[in-house]
Motif scaffolding. Structure first.
Motif, short mmCIF file in Angstrom:
data_model
loop_
_atom_site.label_atom_id
_atom_site.label_comp_id
_atom_site.label_asym_id
_atom_site.label_seq_id
_atom_site.Cartn_x
_atom_site.Cartn_y
_atom_site.Cartn_z
N ALA A 91 38.39 27.73 47.20
CA ALA A 91 39.13 28.77 46.47
C ALA A 91 38.78 30.15 47.01
O ALA A 91 39.65 31.00 47.18
CB ALA A 91 38.83 28.69 44.97
N ARG A 92 37.50 30.38 47.29
CA ARG A 92 37.08 31.68 47.83
C ARG A 92 37.69 31.90 49.21
O ARG A 92 38.14 33.00 49.53
CB ARG A 92 35.55 31.75 47.90
CG ARG A 92 35.01 33.08 48.36
CD ARG A 92 35.28 34.23 47.38
NE ARG A 92 34.74 34.02 46.08
CZ ARG A 92 33.53 34.38 45.67
NH1 ARG A 92 32.73 35.02 46.49
NH2 ARG A 92 33.14 34.12 44.45
N ALA A 94 40.49 30.54 50.27
CA ALA A 94 41.92 30.73 50.04
C ALA A 94 42.24 32.17 49.64
O ALA A 94 43.26 32.72 50.06
CB ALA A 94 42.42 29.76 48.98
N GLU A 95 41.35 32.78 48.85
CA GLU A 95 41.55 34.19 48.47
C GLU A 95 41.64 35.09 49.69
O GLU A 95 42.31 36.12 49.67
CB GLU A 95 40.39 34.67 47.58
CG GLU A 95 40.39 34.09 46.19
CD GLU A 95 39.13 34.42 45.42
OE1 GLU A 95 38.27 35.21 45.93
OE2 GLU A 95 38.96 33.88 44.31
N ARG A 96 40.96 34.70 50.76
CA ARG A 96 40.96 35.48 52.00
C ARG A 96 42.01 34.99 52.99
O ARG A 96 42.09 35.48 54.11
CB ARG A 96 39.57 35.41 52.66
CG ARG A 96 38.45 36.02 51.84
CD ARG A 96 38.46 37.54 51.84
NE ARG A 96 38.07 38.09 53.10
CZ ARG A 96 36.83 38.42 53.45
NH1 ARG A 96 35.85 38.26 52.59
NH2 ARG A 96 36.58 38.92 54.64
#
Length: 132
Positions: A91-92, A94-96
């Protein structure tokens, strides 16, 4: 052998290790893998056997390859039934906007990320571990 199952402990204890070399994904028909290949991973699917192997090894074998990437090992012993660890990591990323192909093995989880984003991925993972 059991590993850690607590997501927060896994994140805090995570030591990402960037492995040397470039890796690729390839596929071969069932039973058609050249005997001299030593893939990092193989997985049988209905459509064929997926291989993750070094770019050089794929080229030597004449295999069409996809997704040139770097291999990052999350050096923390995660339990096979741990919940949420990889979800938090991916998820982290994907945020980037960082693509990731994750593989869980017996001892560790492994990430295959685009070549050009490997160093950035390492920074994100180190920040995630430091903030857990």
């Amino acid at each position: 052998m059991s590993g850690e199952a607590d997501r927060d402990k896994l994140l805090a204890g995570m030591r990402p290790e960037l492995r040397p070399g470039t890796f690729v994904f390839a596929t071969v028909a069932e039973g058609a893998m050249p005997a001299d290949l030593v893939p990092v991973m193989s997985f049988r699917e209905a459509e064929g056997t997926t291989l993750i192997l070094s770019e050089a090894e794929a080229a030597r074998a004449g295999l069409p390859a996809a997704f040139p990437c770097r291999w990052i090992t999350l050096a923390v012993q995660s339990a096979l039934d741990a919940v949420g660890f990889l979800a938090a990591v991916t998820a982290r990323l994907a945020e980037r906007g960082i693509a990731v192909n994750a593989v869980s093995a017996f001892h560790h989880d492994h990430l295959f990320v685009p070549l050009a984003r490997a160093e950035e991925t390492m920074e994100v993972l180190q920040d995630l571990a430091g903030g857990a």
